[in-house]
Design an enzyme around this catalytic site. Structure first.
Site, PDB file in Angstrom:
ATOM      1  CB  SER A   1      -0.817  -0.058   1.151  1.00  0.00           C
ATOM      2  OG  SER A   1      -1.417   1.377   1.555  1.00  0.00           O
TER       3      SER A   1
ATOM      4  CE1 TYR B   1      -4.610  -2.149   4.899  1.00  0.00           C
ATOM      5  CE2 TYR B   1      -3.671  -0.147   4.719  1.00  0.00           C
ATOM      6  CZ  TYR B   1      -4.321  -1.110   4.113  1.00  0.00           C
ATOM      7  OH  TYR B   1      -4.313  -1.382   2.589  1.00  0.00           O
TER       8      TYR B   1
END
Ligand code: NAD
Length: 269
Positions: free
Chosen positions: A156, A169
């Site tokens: 990401s 995350y």
């Protein structure tokens, strides 16, 4: 059979984790479009996984859906066993499965911290470890690819951009970055290529609520002026695992419409 086109994945077999929806489904379809047969791993609904299988078969490639939880060691061993039994030796592994469980740090439960790390980071470790073992067992097939095997992690932009209220995350993706780079360094001499993609904002279920409630704010973070589509990632992954990218290992390819370009600095700072 192998093709003279370096972008072709003809004659190769792939596993994509979390491939019943979103980016994983698009990766599975784009790998098939490039010529690969694909194992569609899923954890939830077999119906959605079968939709991915049908899309791949419509492209003339073989596909099988295999249920496995990427955070469970036994499931990963079984996933690879079933994959090899159905499609033969595996050449390409895309570790895509991931989850979000957002909360301010002071309110984040240990369960939610552990759940995200277990799927996003430990899952990546388990999948990559088994991929390397199976690539070694398979051996180099130079008529198919100059690489013994290819691994791509779906990381990401948040492996480099801190993300408030999502410490679990962001930590998992930051961890994936060094997992990827370390494994790449470790196995490059065996001709195993290990890379990552770093998506920005891609229209999938994982961010449906954020897009519904804050699309304008999201677009301010994207210089290219649109939210990404899963196929934007799928096409890049298909290229990254192909021989057209044979000299690339240990890299993260950000696919983010410029999100990592610090757009708030344009005209400021
Ligand atoms: P998604 O929710 O559609 O896909 C996630 C998939 O992972 C689902 O199919 C889910 O069933 C599967 N999954 C979850 N836990 C699993 C487990 N334990 N075992 C096996 N499968 C499991 O959302 P997505 O956006 O397609 O996410 C895919 C990946 O892309 C994730 O790793 C996510 O972090 C990453 N990503 C997404 C974006 C985005 O904007 N959508 C941005 C950056 C990174």
């Amino acid at each position: 059979m192998a093709s003279s086109d370096p972008a072709s994945l003809s004659g190769q077999a792939a596993i994509v984790t979390g491939a019943s929806t979103g980016i994983g489904a698009a990766c599975a379809v784009e790998l098939a479009r490039a010529g690969a047969d694909v194992v569609v791993n899923y954890r939830g609904s077999p119906q959605e996984a079968e939709e991915t299988v049908t899309a791949i078969e419509a492209l003339g490639r073989r596909a099988v859906a295999v249920k496995a939880d990427v955070s469970m060691e036994d499931d990963i061993l079984r996933l690879f066993d079933e994959a090899e039994a159905r499609l033969g030796p595996i050449d390409i592994v895309v570790s895509n499965a991931g989850i979000q469980k957002d909360a301010p740090l002071a309110e984040m439960s240990l369960d939610d911290w552990n759940a995200v790390i277990a799927v996003n980071l430990t899952g990546g470790f388990l999948v990559a470890r088994e991929a390397v073992r199976r690539f070694r067992r398979k051996g180099l097939r130079e008529s198919v690819s100059p690489a013994l095997g290819k691994i791509v992690f779906d990381s990401s932009v948040h492996q480099v951009i801190p993300w408030a209220f999502r410490a679990n995350y962001a930590a998992s993706k930051g961890g994936l970055k060094l997992l990827m780079e370390t494994v790449a360094q470790e196995v490059a001499s065996e001709k195993i290529r290990v890379n990552a993609v770093g998506p920005g904002a891609i229209a999938t279920a994982i961010n449906a609520a954020e897009r519904e409630n804050g699309l304008d704010e999201m677009l301010k973070l994207i210089p290219y002026g649109r939210v990404g589509e899963p196929a934007d990632i799928g096409r890049a992954v298909a290229w990254l695992v192909s021989d057209a990218a044979d000299y690339i290992t240990g890299q993260t390819l950000f696919i983010d419409g410029g999100m990592t370009l610090h757009p708030s600095f344009k005209g400021n700072g």
